[in-house]
Design an enzyme around this catalytic site. Structure first.
Site, short mmCIF file in Angstrom:
data_model
loop_
_atom_site.label_atom_id
_atom_site.label_comp_id
_atom_site.label_asym_id
_atom_site.label_seq_id
_atom_site.Cartn_x
_atom_site.Cartn_y
_atom_site.Cartn_z
N ARG A 1 0.89 -1.16 -0.03
CA ARG A 1 0.08 0.09 -0.16
C ARG A 1 0.95 1.35 0.07
O ARG A 1 1.61 1.34 0.99
CB ARG A 1 -0.89 0.02 1.19
CG ARG A 1 -1.82 -1.28 1.44
CD ARG A 1 -2.97 -0.99 0.55
NE ARG A 1 -3.95 -1.95 0.34
CZ ARG A 1 -4.12 -2.94 -0.62
NH1 ARG A 1 -3.29 -2.98 -1.54
NH2 ARG A 1 -5.11 -3.78 -0.47
N GLU A 2 0.66 2.00 -0.99
CA GLU A 2 1.50 3.50 -1.15
C GLU A 2 0.70 4.38 -0.94
O GLU A 2 -0.57 4.63 -1.24
CB GLU A 2 2.05 3.43 -2.56
CG GLU A 2 3.03 2.58 -2.96
CD GLU A 2 3.23 2.46 -4.45
OE1 GLU A 2 4.46 2.01 -4.83
OE2 GLU A 2 2.42 2.85 -4.97
N GLY B 1 -7.95 6.78 -0.59
CA GLY B 1 -7.25 5.77 -1.31
C GLY B 1 -5.57 5.86 -1.26
O GLY B 1 -4.91 5.06 -1.33
N GLU C 1 5.24 33.31 2.15
CA GLU C 1 6.08 33.44 0.79
C GLU C 1 5.78 32.65 -0.20
O GLU C 1 5.48 31.21 0.06
CB GLU C 1 7.53 33.11 1.29
CG GLU C 1 8.62 33.34 0.30
CD GLU C 1 8.87 34.78 -0.13
OE1 GLU C 1 8.85 35.52 0.78
OE2 GLU C 1 9.52 35.04 -1.05
N ALA D 1 -8.11 27.73 3.95
CA ALA D 1 -8.00 26.25 4.52
C ALA D 1 -6.34 26.33 4.54
O ALA D 1 -5.48 26.81 3.69
CB ALA D 1 -8.32 25.08 3.60
#
Lengths: 208, 208
Positions: A55-56, A133, A156, A94
């Site tokens: 799993r990556e 995912g 910046e 956000a």
């Protein structure tokens, strides 16, 4: 698997661990790429069948999003060029959590830095997972009211426009394909449900 | 920057390229990590000021999500363990595009493979961007009606439960923090707006 009709409920099972047949268990974990902003890990996992798989995923520090409501009911919005999708996107303010930073502190900081607004009242609506995912990212959803405008302090290399829009204008923009950022659409749904009285918020007063 | 109040409209500018002051231009681009499932690129870009910066992001083939409506009005849902967030998640059926595959073909394939359902009528609601900060991913949102149940054909190493739920049950699950997958929440908002008559869909009949 036979073609049986699905059960009715979201979680109808009396089993104390109804997800055991779905769960994957970590065998090994390593950082396979360490960039300036992103790190990627690859874990070997044991599948529910006992087989192994890899799993990556991107390791993310977590983030907050702020639904900031002006005295006239409009929302504080941003337009920002987002390089991975090669588009200018309409978004609620956000930003990522700094190391050790709590959700409210981050929400307060990002709203002020990016838009110049400070809020008197805050409410935490919940969390959302944008990339289940391939990233660990979780975004806390905060609402802010009692806004006053100060000077903003962009990081910046950060460029964004601030504008105000009504809920209706933003919903129309979703319908018309002009607003496609998922976190912002989820924020709009929370806003709509809260204003309808369906999803209550618990407010806390700044400094109280 | 001075603390001027924000303008009113989502895009009030008569400028033919109102985003020129936000846009970033690619100078160089290289793959910095090539995994089994994910690739990461790092590009050098020219900022609006003329300075340079680097941008790291995951390259994604694109995906589809299916809001599949049963004859009784309930939705076809999945429960799936999502390793990066270490949780079982409630989701609409979804999956990545195969090379050269169109959105509808992918929607039809994923719904059938993962749930066993085939649909008579399809409508494309729009697209959404789940990860604008660090991935190219775009997800097409498809609606499906006229469902019939066949055998499902999960991919090797894929484990998921299929169940049915009402719109109200799913909205309650969002409110209560049990459903936090952003694509699924966006699908619920589309469903609600469509059922209210606010966001129309254009249906196409399978095989017609």
């Amino acid at each position: 698997m036979s073609a049986t009709p699905p059960p009715t409920h979201i979680d109808a099972s009396p089993d104390p661990d109804p997800d055991a047949h779905l769960r994957e268990h970590t065998l090994t974990s390593q950082t396979v790429y360490q960039g300036n902003f992103l790190a990627m890990r690859r874990d070997e996992v044991r599948l529910p069948t006992g087989q192994t798989a890899s799993r990556e995923y991107v390791v993310h520090p977590g983030a907050v999003m702020v639904v900031a409501i002006l005295p006239d009911g409009r929302l504080v919005m941003e337009r920002q060029y987002r390089y991975p999708v090669r588009q200018t996107m309409i978004e609620f303010p956000a930003g990522k959590l700094d190391a050790g930073e709590g959700g409210l502190a981050c929400a307060r900081r990002e709203l002020w830095e990016e838009t110049g607004y400070k809020a008197e009242r805050w409410a935490r609506a919940g969390v959302m997972h944008p990339v289940i995912g391939y990233a660990t990212e979780v975004i806390e959803i905060w609402f802010a009211e009692g806004l006053s405008l100060h000077e903003r302090h962009l990081d910046e290399g950060e460029f964004l426009d601030v504008f105000a829009a009504t809920q209706q204008e933003l919903e129309d923009a979703v319908r018309d394909g002009q607003l496609t950022d998922v976190k912002t659409i989820v924020g709009l749904m929370w806003l709509q449900k809260w204003r309808e009285g369906a999803w209550p918020l618990t407010w806390q007063t700044e400094g109280a």
